[in-house]
Design an enzyme around this catalytic site. Structure first.
Site, PDB file in Angstrom:
ATOM      1  N   GLU B 116       6.971  25.757   2.652  1.00  0.00           N
ATOM      2  CA  GLU B 116       5.739  25.388   3.841  1.00  0.00           C
ATOM      3  C   GLU B 116       6.271  24.727   5.056  1.00  0.00           C
ATOM      4  O   GLU B 116       5.580  24.886   6.044  1.00  0.00           O
ATOM      5  CB  GLU B 116       4.980  24.439   3.003  1.00  0.00           C
ATOM      6  CG  GLU B 116       3.880  25.065   1.970  1.00  0.00           C
ATOM      7  CD  GLU B 116       2.937  24.407   1.207  1.00  0.00           C
ATOM      8  OE1 GLU B 116       3.482  23.431   0.652  1.00  0.00           O
ATOM      9  OE2 GLU B 116       1.668  24.691   1.362  1.00  0.00           O
ATOM     10  N   GLU B 136       4.140  26.018  -6.931  1.00  0.00           N
ATOM     11  CA  GLU B 136       3.234  24.982  -7.182  1.00  0.00           C
ATOM     12  C   GLU B 136       2.374  25.355  -8.472  1.00  0.00           C
ATOM     13  O   GLU B 136       2.089  24.502  -9.171  1.00  0.00           O
ATOM     14  CB  GLU B 136       2.353  24.349  -6.091  1.00  0.00           C
ATOM     15  CG  GLU B 136       3.535  23.600  -5.205  1.00  0.00           C
ATOM     16  CD  GLU B 136       3.986  24.221  -4.127  1.00  0.00           C
ATOM     17  OE1 GLU B 136       4.384  25.704  -4.211  1.00  0.00           O
ATOM     18  OE2 GLU B 136       4.234  23.643  -2.959  1.00  0.00           O
TER      19      GLU B 136
END
Lengths: 254, 262
Positions: B116, B136
């Site tokens: 990210e 995640e």
């Protein structure tokens, strides 16, 4: 930071006071940043309310014009736009309600600070105006918020024609919560803070967030930066600030 | 190599390029609060520096960034996570809003938060064997620092959902095909190629680059006409510059332009 903005925390209330009375609390870039920092700090301190006020005869006369005269290029314009926008964003987006306690009249950026607060109490007899366009600048907070707050024609009277209005008229137009006799100012602010303390902090924060949503428009930040950059790409903004500092009429070019 | 703050980030200057280097190789450049604070400060510093015209975002060692420190992620309570994630969001916004272009060089791995971190960069160079993706959902959460907002803008919502929901690394060739990255190169070439791309950008008109990046801030936020109006205003500012005259003059004279950023 700067001595011109003072932060106090007592009994779960943060008070942020503009303390530059010899210059009518005119805002330098450092003061805008310090004010923003104070808003963040109040949240960290767990304040239930923030009281924003000033020392002296006026709440705030607006931007320190030297800050405007110092803008030399687009980068400076962006820094100016971001510094002010960051401060107004901090007030609007703080989970802690902000109570504006106007110790006197306010102009330009000072008027805008009182608009940005959640509940502002002003003294009867005070007056308010947005003179920015007269010095080639523009009221970047009022420009994006005012039409929604007071309707476009009244917003134009304030922001385009620079009309000065009384405390009573400002309240009538919906810019402030209440105008009270000067002797009742402190008491009314205290009552407002007491009322806020009766609610849970999360309930206030959530409600405040939603109250603010209809005011905002998309891509505001880049729009404001572009607008200010555009003004400072030309000569009139610099001439306007210079003329003000030299106490003469500006000579704007068409 | 001047270090920032807590010493987790190095900045190297080379002519008009600044390299911002994550320097925690013993942790595979995993990020904690101090590293995030340092990185935010470093990006601001080089973006504010008028002599820097492009930024290369790199990792020291064999891995760009393994993500957030696992032990830290496990130990923090909800309030601490809230605070940490807010500061990481500020870092990503700082990169996003930088008007100095950022080229990220991903080698070895850019996983989860490390992945990210690369999304707000302007260009991405990816190593052909790198582990690149958002895992995640395998860790009990979901990638919440731009994977559901920035990533769909880059690769479309379909591909973004695929990456988020499966939690699998994207094949580098696929990343190239779906416009997630600018280029895929051999692992050992990542850092050099990233610096090279950034150097190319330093040759361009700085005001053109800056105002283009400003205009891109509005792209997904406003209706087309408003975006075009913003684009126009930003362009008119550049037309008034000395560099515009120089750029067209150089082209007419068949020579290389000398841009001064004004």
């Amino acid at each position: 930071m700067t001595d011109d903005v003072v932060y106090e925390f007592d009994d779960k209330v943060s008070t942020i006071r503009l303390e530059r009375p010899e210059r009518y609390n005119a805002m330098t870039l450092e003061m805008w940043r310090a004010l923003k920092e104070g808003i963040h700090r109040a949240d960290d301190d767990g304040a239930r309310a923030i009281v924003l006020t000033g020392e002296g005869d006026l709440f705030c006369s607006g931007d320190d014009i030297q800050s405007l005269a110092n803008v030399e290029n687009e980068r400076d314009a962006r820094v100016l736009a971001d510094t002010l926008t960051d401060c107004f964003d901090a007030i609007e987006q703080s989970p802690v309600p902000v109570v504006g306690w106007a110790n006197g009249s306010a102009y330009g950026g000072g008027f805008e600070l009182l608009m940005a607060a959640d509940i502002t109490i002003v003294p009867e007899g005070s007056s308010f105006a947005l003179p920015e366009t007269k010095i080639g600048a523009f009221p970047l907070y009022a420009a994006k918020r005012l039409s929604l707050l007071v309707g476009r024609q009244r917003a134009s009277e304030l922001a385009l024609a620079g009309r000065e209005i009384s405390a009573e008229r400002a309240v009538e137009w919906g810019l402030f919560a209440r105008a009270v006799p000067e002797a009742e100012l402190e008491g009314t602010v205290a009552e407002t803070v007491a009322a806020l303390r009766q609610s849970s902090p999360e309930a206030l924060a959530t409600t405040k967030a939603w109250l603010g949503v209809p005011l905002r428009s998309d891509a505001e930040r880049v729009g404001i930066r572009t607008g200010l950059g555009h003004l400072y790409a030309g000569e009139n903004a610099r001439e306007g600030a210079k003329a003000f500092l030299e106490d003469r009429e500006p000579d704007f070019v068409d | 190599m001047p270090a920032i703050g807590n010493g987790h980030i190095q900045i190297e200057y080379d002519d008009r390029r600044a390299d911002v280097i994550i320097d925690r190789p013993e942790k595979r450049n995993a990020l904690n609060e101090a590293a995030v604070a340092d990185l935010t400060e470093a990006i601001k510093q080089v973006d504010d520096d008028e002599d820097v015209r492009a930024i290369a975002l790199l990792g020291n060692g064999s891995v760009f960034c393994a993500g957030f420190q696992l032990d830290m992620m496990h130990e923090k309570d909800v309030d601490e996570h809230d605070e940490f994630q807010r500061s990481f969001r500020t870092l990503l916004n700082t990169i996003d809003q930088s008007t100095t272009p950022v080229v990220a060089g991903i080698k070895g791995a850019a996983i989860a938060g490390g992945f990210e971190l690369t999304l707000p960069a302007d260009l991405r160079v990816l190593g052909e064997e790198s582990k690149y993706g958002i895992i995640e959902v395998n860790l009990g959460i979901f990638p919440h620092q731009g994977s559901t907002q920035r990533l769909p803008q880059i690769v479309g919502i379909g591909k973004a959902k695929e990456m988020v929901l499966t939690g699998e690394y994207v094949d580098p060739e696929e990343a190239d095909r779906c416009n997630l990255v600018t280029e895929v190169v051999p692992e050992s070439d990542v850092d050099d190629r990233t610096r090279e791309l950034a150097d190319d950008l330093t040759e361009k008109a700085p005001l053109g680059i800056q105002n283009a990046l400003e205009a891109f801030q509005a792209t997904f936020d406003v209706p087309l006409e408003d975006g075009l109006a913003t684009e126009h205003r930003l362009a008119m500012q550049v037309y008034g510059s000395r560099d515009r005259k120089e750029g067209f003059e150089a082209r007419l004279e068949g020579r290389k332009p000398e841009f001064e950023g004004r």
